[in-house]
Write a protein that holds these residues in place. Structure first.
Motif, PDB file in Angstrom:
ATOM      1  N   ALA A  78      16.140  29.776  32.087  1.00 32.11           N
ATOM      2  CA  ALA A  78      16.381  28.599  32.928  1.00 32.11           C
ATOM      3  C   ALA A  78      16.994  27.465  32.120  1.00 32.11           C
ATOM      4  N   GLY A  79      17.531  26.490  32.840  1.00 28.49           N
ATOM      5  CA  GLY A  79      18.034  25.266  32.216  1.00 28.49           C
ATOM      6  C   GLY A  79      19.501  25.330  31.828  1.00 28.49           C
ATOM      7  N   TYR A  80      20.139  24.168  31.843  1.00 33.71           N
ATOM      8  CA  TYR A  80      21.481  23.883  31.333  1.00 33.71           C
ATOM      9  C   TYR A  80      22.604  24.450  32.203  1.00 33.71           C
ATOM     10  N   TYR A  81      22.829  25.764  32.190  1.00 33.71           N
ATOM     11  CA  TYR A  81      23.985  26.328  32.887  1.00 33.71           C
ATOM     12  C   TYR A  81      23.560  27.091  34.139  1.00 33.71           C
ATOM     13  N   TYR A  82      24.419  27.842  34.788  1.00 37.08           N
ATOM     14  CA  TYR A  82      24.322  28.041  36.227  1.00 37.08           C
ATOM     15  C   TYR A  82      24.180  29.481  36.730  1.00 37.08           C
ATOM     16  N   TYR A  83      24.072  30.445  35.853  1.00 31.09           N
ATOM     17  CA  TYR A  83      24.134  31.835  36.314  1.00 31.09           C
ATOM     18  C   TYR A  83      22.882  32.618  35.921  1.00 31.09           C
ATOM     19  N   LEU A 126      14.105  16.950  36.264  1.00 28.55           N
ATOM     20  CA  LEU A 126      14.682  17.933  35.345  1.00 28.55           C
ATOM     21  C   LEU A 126      16.207  17.871  35.371  1.00 28.55           C
ATOM     22  N   ASP A 127      16.779  17.722  36.560  1.00 25.18           N
ATOM     23  CA  ASP A 127      18.235  17.623  36.667  1.00 25.18           C
ATOM     24  C   ASP A 127      18.761  16.410  35.911  1.00 25.18           C
ATOM     25  N   LEU A 128      18.047  15.300  36.010  1.00 26.72           N
ATOM     26  CA  LEU A 128      18.478  14.091  35.317  1.00 26.72           C
ATOM     27  C   LEU A 128      18.437  14.267  33.804  1.00 26.72           C
ATOM     28  N   GLN A 129      17.469  15.028  33.320  1.00 26.89           N
ATOM     29  CA  GLN A 129      17.321  15.200  31.878  1.00 26.89           C
ATOM     30  C   GLN A 129      18.190  16.312  31.320  1.00 26.89           C
ATOM     31  N   TYR A 130      18.308  17.416  32.069  1.00 25.54           N
ATOM     32  CA  TYR A 130      18.938  18.610  31.502  1.00 25.54           C
ATOM     33  C   TYR A 130      20.181  19.092  32.239  1.00 25.54           C
ATOM     34  N   GLY A 131      20.525  18.471  33.362  1.00 22.32           N
ATOM     35  CA  GLY A 131      21.669  18.923  34.136  1.00 22.32           C
ATOM     36  C   GLY A 131      21.246  19.551  35.458  1.00 22.32           C
ATOM     37  N   LYS A 132      22.231  19.878  36.278  1.00 25.32           N
ATOM     38  CA  LYS A 132      22.007  20.239  37.669  1.00 25.32           C
ATOM     39  C   LYS A 132      21.497  21.656  37.894  1.00 25.32           C
ATOM     40  N   SER A 133      21.369  22.443  36.851  1.00 23.66           N
ATOM     41  CA  SER A 133      21.068  23.862  37.033  1.00 23.66           C
ATOM     42  C   SER A 133      19.697  24.110  37.644  1.00 23.66           C
ATOM     43  N   TYR A 134      18.746  23.203  37.438  1.00 25.18           N
ATOM     44  CA  TYR A 134      17.403  23.430  37.989  1.00 25.18           C
ATOM     45  C   TYR A 134      17.413  23.451  39.517  1.00 25.18           C
ATOM     46  N   SER A 135      18.018  22.452  40.118  1.00 29.23           N
ATOM     47  CA  SER A 135      18.079  22.427  41.581  1.00 29.23           C
ATOM     48  C   SER A 135      18.944  23.559  42.109  1.00 29.23           C
ATOM     49  N   LEU A 178      32.648  20.618  34.072  1.00 29.61           N
ATOM     50  CA  LEU A 178      33.467  19.469  34.466  1.00 29.61           C
ATOM     51  C   LEU A 178      33.587  19.371  35.984  1.00 29.61           C
ATOM     52  N   ALA A 179      33.771  20.508  36.651  1.00 28.79           N
ATOM     53  CA  ALA A 179      33.930  20.492  38.104  1.00 28.79           C
ATOM     54  C   ALA A 179      32.669  19.998  38.807  1.00 28.79           C
ATOM     55  N   LEU A 180      31.526  20.322  38.230  1.00 29.72           N
ATOM     56  CA  LEU A 180      30.247  19.875  38.800  1.00 29.72           C
ATOM     57  C   LEU A 180      29.911  18.436  38.417  1.00 29.72           C
ATOM     58  N   GLN A 181      30.719  17.858  37.536  1.00 28.84           N
ATOM     59  CA  GLN A 181      30.436  16.523  37.004  1.00 28.84           C
ATOM     60  C   GLN A 181      29.008  16.465  36.465  1.00 28.84           C
ATOM     61  N   ASP A 182      28.674  17.491  35.702  1.00 29.14           N
ATOM     62  CA  ASP A 182      27.339  17.601  35.139  1.00 29.14           C
ATOM     63  C   ASP A 182      27.249  16.781  33.855  1.00 29.14           C
ATOM     64  N   LYS A 183      26.101  16.830  33.205  1.00 29.72           N
ATOM     65  CA  LYS A 183      25.865  15.991  32.036  1.00 29.72           C
ATOM     66  C   LYS A 183      26.906  16.243  30.952  1.00 29.72           C
ATOM     67  N   GLU A 184      27.383  15.174  30.345  1.00 33.82           N
ATOM     68  CA  GLU A 184      28.437  15.263  29.341  1.00 33.82           C
ATOM     69  C   GLU A 184      28.030  16.146  28.161  1.00 33.82           C
ATOM     70  N   TYR A 185      26.758  16.096  27.809  1.00 34.41           N
ATOM     71  CA  TYR A 185      26.276  16.899  26.689  1.00 34.41           C
ATOM     72  C   TYR A 185      26.539  18.381  26.893  1.00 34.41           C
ATOM     73  N   LEU A 186      26.406  18.864  28.129  1.00 34.57           N
ATOM     74  CA  LEU A 186      26.567  20.284  28.406  1.00 34.57           C
ATOM     75  C   LEU A 186      27.984  20.760  28.114  1.00 34.57           C
ATOM     76  N   TYR A 187      28.944  19.865  28.240  1.00 37.10           N
ATOM     77  CA  TYR A 187      30.329  20.180  27.865  1.00 37.10           C
ATOM     78  C   TYR A 187      30.523  20.014  26.364  1.00 37.10           C
ATOM     79  N   ASN A 188      30.028  18.919  25.822  1.00 35.83           N
ATOM     80  CA  ASN A 188      30.287  18.605  24.420  1.00 35.83           C
ATOM     81  C   ASN A 188      29.718  19.651  23.452  1.00 35.83           C
TER      82      ASN A 188
END
Length: 224
Positions: free
Chosen positions: A38-43, A81-90, A208-218
């Motif tokens: 779980a966490g961070y990314y989407y698959y 959790l989404d606010l801290q780690y990105g949208k993948s939780y929801s 980038l398309a999800l406009q998720d947390k900048e850290y997840l891209y960086n």
């Protein structure tokens, strides 16, 4: 007996696909996943489907897996959790299928046998403790190998007769952006950390398309 040890997938199916192809070509006797699907990314669903196809797989629970299970279908908790780690939780809470839920519920807190112990964090704190090479190892060393995840950094350190090994991260390496896992021959005590490239561009575009947390891209941009 050889074992493929890997950790911290975090829904990055692109990296996992490449890692499993390499692992399978090496024909290990067992697979050991040290937690954090779980966490961070989407698959997560797709990644779990790949893991479910493996024979002789041991899977340990990570801190993010615990966060997800404790927050499943709880809107306020998922939002935090989404606010801290990105949208993948929801996203996972909305899309999770029955087989994936079973995978999360069946994760072990740790594994112990005569050859090795395995934890996501450490023997003292299964989920949350970070063990780095310069950490004071204040736990018992009673087996030939102790496998740890959580830090996203590969490590191999020998103390007395015990190897303490972190395979690094499949889904979000934090030293540089090549996936990382470790092959261990438990009998001959041969250890090889393997780094590999994969098609990271797809995941970058999705962040980038999800406009998720900048850290997840960086973090995907880190190089040696």
């Amino acid at each position: 007996m050889t074992i493929a040890v890997f950790s911290d997938i975090h829904g990055n199916v692109y990296s996992l696909e490449k890692a499993l192809k390499i692992m399978e070509s090496l024909n290990p006797d067992k697979y050991l996943f040290l937690g954090d699907m779980a966490g961070y990314y989407y698959y997560q669903n797709e990644s779990i489907e790949l893991l479910n196809s493996l024979h002789n797989l041991i899977s340990i629970k990570g801190n993010h897996d615990s966060y997800f299970l404790n927050s499943f279908n709880k809107a306020d908790a998922l939002k935090k959790l989404d606010l801290q780690y990105g949208k993948s939780y929801s996203m996972l809470s909305e899309s999770i299928n029955e087989k994936s839920m079973k995978f999360f519920n069946d994760l072990l807190p740790y594994e112990k046998n005569s050859l090795f112990e395995a934890y996501h964090g450490s023997p003292n704190n299964y989920l949350e403790e970070y063990i780095y090479p310069d950490t004071n190892f204040n736990f018992e060393l009673n087996v030939p190998f102790i496998f740890l995840g959580h830090t996203h950094y590969p490590m191999c350190k020998k103390i007395n007769d015990t190897f303490i090994i972190n395979p690094g991260s499949i889904g979000q390496p934090r030293d540089f952006n090549h996936g990382s896992f470790t092959i261990v021959d438990l009998k001959d005590k041969k250890i090889e950390n393997i780094r590999y490239e994969y098609n990271i561009g797809k995941l970058e575009k999705e962040v980038l398309a999800l406009q998720d947390k900048e850290y997840l891209y960086n973090v995907l941009q880190r190089t040696k």
